[in-house]
Structure formats: structure tokens, C-alpha cells
Design a protein around this motif. Structure first.
Motif, short mmCIF file in Angstrom:
data_model
loop_
_atom_site.label_atom_id
_atom_site.label_comp_id
_atom_site.label_asym_id
_atom_site.label_seq_id
_atom_site.Cartn_x
_atom_site.Cartn_y
_atom_site.Cartn_z
N MET A 5 43.81 -1.37 52.79
CA MET A 5 44.03 -0.23 51.87
C MET A 5 45.50 -0.19 51.46
O MET A 5 46.34 -0.84 52.09
N VAL A 63 43.73 9.09 55.25
CA VAL A 63 42.49 8.73 55.95
C VAL A 63 42.30 9.45 57.29
O VAL A 63 41.20 9.52 57.80
N GLY A 121 35.43 10.27 61.06
CA GLY A 121 35.69 9.39 62.20
C GLY A 121 37.16 9.35 62.61
O GLY A 121 37.49 9.57 63.79
N LEU A 122 38.05 9.12 61.65
CA LEU A 122 39.47 9.01 61.99
C LEU A 122 40.08 10.37 62.38
O LEU A 122 41.00 10.42 63.19
N SER A 123 39.57 11.47 61.78
CA SER A 123 40.08 12.80 62.17
C SER A 123 39.73 13.04 63.63
O SER A 123 40.54 13.59 64.39
N1 LIG Z 1 39.41 -0.53 59.18
C1 LIG Z 1 39.45 0.00 57.95
N2 LIG Z 1 39.65 -0.76 56.87
C2 LIG Z 1 39.69 -0.23 55.63
N3 LIG Z 1 39.55 1.09 55.38
C3 LIG Z 1 39.34 1.91 56.41
C4 LIG Z 1 39.29 1.42 57.75
N4 LIG Z 1 39.07 2.48 58.58
C5 LIG Z 1 39.00 3.57 57.78
N5 LIG Z 1 39.15 3.24 56.48
C6 LIG Z 1 39.16 4.16 55.33
O1 LIG Z 1 39.45 5.46 55.82
C7 LIG Z 1 38.41 6.36 55.50
C8 LIG Z 1 38.25 7.37 56.62
O2 LIG Z 1 37.70 6.73 57.80
P1 LIG Z 1 36.79 7.56 58.75
O3 LIG Z 1 36.44 6.74 59.88
O4 LIG Z 1 37.46 8.87 58.99
O5 LIG Z 1 35.55 7.90 57.82
P2 LIG Z 1 34.25 7.05 57.51
O6 LIG Z 1 34.25 5.81 58.32
O7 LIG Z 1 34.20 6.94 56.04
O8 LIG Z 1 33.14 8.06 58.00
P3 LIG Z 1 32.69 8.36 59.51
O9 LIG Z 1 33.61 7.61 60.39
O10 LIG Z 1 32.87 9.81 59.62
O11 LIG Z 1 31.29 7.93 59.59
C9 LIG Z 1 37.22 5.49 55.31
O12 LIG Z 1 36.29 6.13 54.46
C10 LIG Z 1 37.84 4.27 54.66
O13 LIG Z 1 38.02 4.47 53.29
#
Ligand SMILES: Nc1ncnc2c1ncn2[C@@H]1O[C@H](COP(=O)(O)OP(=O)(O)OP(=O)(O)O)[C@@H](O)[C@H]1O
Ligand SMILES: [Mg+2]
Length: 449
Positions: free
Chosen positions: A389, A397, A416-418
Motif C-alpha cells: 500500500m 488502516v 482486524g488491525l484496530s
Molecule cells: N498485509 C497487507 N497488505 C496489504 N494491505 C493490507 C494488509 N493488511 C491490511 N491491509 C489493508 O488494511 C485494511 C485494514 O485491515 P484490517 O485487517 O483492519 O481489515 P480487513 O482485513 O479489511 O477486515 P477484517 O480484518 O476486519 O476482516 C485492509 O482492508 C487492507 O486494505
């Protein structure tokens, strides 16, 4: 035989000469012993001066240990107030100092005014033999005929004046002048040193006060933040918990309509499917929010964790995703570390899932998990070869619902990341990421030892 007159006259002359010599010697002796006395005063003053720390103590020691011991009847020591261009009486000896370290009716003299003001302005000492003839003379306590004023200097800058008066006309001599100049020179460097020290102390006190104020401010901010944080968590918990119930009702009735109504038009079926999908997604969001709001409360038991167990459980929980994406997941050597088991498992699982989910269409996903030991904490890295990204999103994110893609491209609720951030902070650590678009991402976090 008549005795000659000549030798007798000679004897008288000799006696007179001897008396004169003796008088001369006596006078010289008196002068010398006075000089010796004055030198002793200067010597004693130097020793006293060494022990003085504040400007006040220094100026009073000039009055007490130099001027008084030299037998002057009156003296006032002025210091310059540079902001107001005024000479201020700071210490005195004689009638102006009736008791202790006190000046009777202290006066101020503008720079350039009177004898003291002129000496301060010009930086040159003066002896006035008859003040009744000098229009500059300022009457302070009582009228006196003689005055001597010597500047206290720092290079060319005048920082004060030593001023002495005497009731007798033409009392002060060049010798007095030399003495006062010596005293002024000795006091000057000591006053400057004391002023710098006083400024330093003031500066230090000011800094300490500022730090104290800032600390109190920070503490207030922290407690405010903690309160609003826990309010928010309570709100999220209540909202996600209470919303789940009506959502279930909507979802159930939608299913009923779908099953019972055989003659639904194609369009209606499609709309109902959209609504069911929406309800499912919303359920997932609410579940995620509920999980997020519980991190701090649920994860309060900390113990030593076995990294092999954590890695294996993560892999087995994600086995379907790993197989489906033909991902290669590698956990490096790790040392046992302290943490909350459920929290750490959730953290490992979310980061591994992201690393596989956001894989590059042209490459098989590869995930490496590494641990490095630092002084106070362990640092972990989840590195992937996915889509990466841009830097502008590195912080976004980690926010609630901070997603970068549409639901059609990648499934997920953006929580997930929160949740990861909340877990890491609960372990006294930090989380951040580095990434390059189309190259891959590394998510880092620390766990306090
Ligand atoms: N390893 C990664 N590579 C590229 N983009 C990422 C990566 N991890 C997270 N992201 C970006 O960050 C965003 C937020 O990640 P997060 O884990 O919070 O949400 P999610 O994976 O979309 O949903 P969830 O984890 O709640 O199922 C993702 O939607 C994605 O756009
Ligand atoms: Mg995720």
C-alpha cells in the motif's frame, strides 16, 4: 688655652639633624604601618568575598568588611538597574545603615544625574574636595564636604558605583581612590558570577515548574482520554450487543419470505438476496466491534507463552485459507514471551490472515514471521509479498473500519488491525507498518518483556 667654639656648634647641628631624621623615620613608620593595615583589610576582604554567593551578600560584604574596616565614616554601594537606567542603593555603611542589612530611606539615582550618576555614565572615578562648590552634589542623609565615587565595571560596562562621603573638606586622597578601585575590581567579577548563578537557578526553577505543569496537564489529558476511551468502549459494546437482536429478527424474516413465497419475481429474489447479504455483513461487523470492545477487559491474564504453540494454533486456525491460497507461511525461531494467550493468538491470526488475503495476483503468497530481542521488549515482524500500500495509508488502516478496498475486491470489515492495535497496546507495546505498493508489507509490533 681657649677651647675652640667650632666643635660645639657642630655638635648642636648634629643633634638637630638626628632629631629631624628620627621624626622623618617616625612618620615613614606611621605611613607604612597604615599602609600595612589597609593591605590587611584588602586581604581579609578577599577571603570574605570568596565565601559570598549572592549579589546581596557581596555588596554588603563590601560595606561591612572593606569600607567599615578602612575607617570610612559613610559609604553607599549602588548597582545599575539596566532596564530602567537607574542606580539603586543596595548596601551601606554608616548612618545610612542603622541596623542589620538594612538601608535607611534608600534612594535611586538616574544615570547621568549627580556625582554618582556621572561616574556611572562616564565609567571614571571622581574625588570632590568641596561638594559645596559642585552643583551636581545630591543631598542624601546629611551634608558632607568631601565625596569619592568609584565605578564597579565589567569591561567597559558600569554595573555599579561605590560612593563615600566625609564631613572634612579635601579628605579623600589618591590612595583612597586606589583602594576603592581595588575593592571595586574584586567585587565586579564576583557580582557577575553570582548573577549568572542566580539566573541559572531561576532558569532551573522555571524549567522544573514548567515540567511539573506539563506533567499535570499530561496526567489530566491521560485520565480524560482513559475516561473517553472507556466510555467509547462501553458504547461500542452496548451498540453492537443491542443491535445484534433486531438484526437477527430482520435476517430471520428475510429467510422466511425467501422460503415461503414461491412466486417471487426474479427481481424480488435478487433484492432479498442483497438484503440477506447485507444482514450477514452487518452481523460480522457487529461481532468484530464486540470483540474490539472486549480486548482490554477479556485479555487481563498474562503468562509466559510458548511460541511454538502460538504458531501451530495460528496455522491450524487458518488452514483452510492457507490451502485455498496455496500460501507458504514460515515462523522463525522465537523465544518464549509474556502475554495474554487469547489476545496474542488473535493478533497472530489477524496479521497472518491479512498477509495471505491481500496477496498479489501474480505471486503465491509467502508470509514470514520473525522475532528479534531488544533491550526492553521483543519485536515481531509479519512480512508478506502481497499487494502492499502507499505510505499515506500507513496510519489509516489501524483505524476502525479503515479499509482500502471495496467489499467486492476483498472481504472483511476493516476491524482486524484496530483489534491488533488494541491488543498490542494492552501489552504495553506499539504497532506500525512499512509497505511498498505492489511489493509487499511488513507489520511490526513490540511486546514488553
Ligand atoms: N498485509 C497487507 N497488505 C496489504 N494491505 C493490507 C494488509 N493488511 C491490511 N491491509 C489493508 O488494511 C485494511 C485494514 O485491515 P484490517 O485487517 O483492519 O481489515 P480487513 O482485513 O479489511 O477486515 P477484517 O480484518 O476486519 O476482516 C485492509 O482492508 C487492507 O486494505
Ligand atoms: Mg484483516
Amino acid at each position: 688655652m681657649k677651647r675652640p667654639q667650632h666643635p660645639r656648634i657642630h655638635m648642636d647641628q648634629l643633634d638637630q639633624q638626628r632629631t629631624r631624621d628620627l621624626d622623618q623615620l617616625r612618620m615613614e613608620y606611621r605611613l607604612l604601618s597604615e599602609k600595612e593595615k589597609r593591605l590587611r583589610v584588602i586581604h581579609d576582604f578577599a577571603i570574605v568575598l570568596l565565601q559570598q554567593r549572592t549579589v546581596d551578600d557581596i555588596v554588603w560584604s563590601i560595606a561591612r568588611h572593606a569600607i567599615a574596616k578602612l575607617g570610612f565614616v559613610d559609604c553607599v554601594i549602588y548597582l545599575m538597574d539596566e532596564e530602567q537606567n537607574l542606580l539603586v542603593q543596595k548596601a551601606a555603611h554608616g548612618p545610612k545603615n542603622p541596623e542589620k542589612l538594612d538601608i535607611m530611606n534608600p534612594i535611586t539615582i538616574p544615570l547621568g544625574k549627580g556625582i554618582v550618576g556621572t561616574v556611572a555614565e562616564k565609567g571614571k572615578p571622581e574625588i570632590i574636595g568641596d561638594t559645596s562648590q559642585d552643583p551636581r552634589y545630591i543631598l542624601d542623609d546629611v551634608f558632607r564636604y568631601s565625596e569619592i565615587a568609584v565605578p564597579i565595571k565589567d569591561g567597559n560596562r558600569v554595573i555599579g558605583v561605590i560612593d563615600s562621603e566625609h564631613p572634612q573638606k579635601h579628605f579623600f586622597t589618591d590612595e583612597h581612590l586606589h583602594l576603592l578601585e581595588t575593592i571595586a575590581a574584586m567585587a565586579s567579577s564576583k557580582i557577575l558570577y553570582a548573577r549568572t548563578a542566580e539566573q541559572l537557578v531561576r532558569h532551573k526553577d522555571g524549567l522544573e515548574q514548567e515540567i511539573e505543569e506539563k506533567t499535570t496537564e499530561l496526567k489530566q489529558m491521560i485520565s480524560h482520554l482513559q475516561k473517553s476511551n472507556s466510555d467509547l468502549e462501553r458504547f461500542i459494546y452496548a451498540a453492537s450487543h443491542d443491535l445484534a437482536e433486531p438484526l437477527r429478527t430482520i435476517s430471520n424474516f428475510l429467510q422466511l419470505i425467501k422460503r415461503r413465497e414461491e412466486k417471487l419475481s426474479e427481481e424480488s429474489t435478487e433484492y432479498i438476496n442483497f438484503a440477506v447479504d447485507g444482514a450477514h455483513r452487518m452481523k460480522k461487523l457487529l461481532d468484530g466491534l464486540l470483540l474490539y470492545s472486549k480486548v482490554g477487559k477479556r485479555h487481563d491474564h498474562f503468562e509466559m507463552l510458548n511460541p511454538i504453540m502460538i504458531s501451530r494454533t495460528t496455522q491450524s486456525n487458518l488452514s483452510r485459507l492457507i490451502e485455498e491460497k496455496r500460501a507458504s507461511v514460515h515462523f522463525g525461531n522465537m523465544q518464549p514471551f509474556r502475554g495474554n494467550e487469547a489476545g496474542i493468538l488473535q493478533l497472530f491470526q489477524n496479521l497472518t490472515a491479512n498477509a495471505i488475503k491481500f496477496h498479489h495476483p501474480d505471486r503465491r503468497p509467502t508470509v514470514s514471521v520473525l522475532q528479534t530481542e531488544e533491550e526492553n521488549h521483543f519485536r515481531f515482524e509479519f512480512r508478506d509479498n502481497g499487494i502492499g500500500m502507499e505510505e499515506v495509508f500507513f496510519e489509516k488502516v489501524f483505524q476502525l473500519f479503515g479499509r482500502l478496498h471495496t467489499i467486492r475486491d476483498y472481504q472483511g470489515s476493516g476491524l482486524g488491525l484496530s483489534i491488533c492495535k488494541s491488543i498490542v497496546e494492552n501489552h504495553g507495546g506499539e504497532i506500525w507498518l512499512e509497505s511498498e505498493l505492489d511489493q509487499g508489507t511488513s507489520v511490526f509490533f513490540t511486546i514488553k518483556k
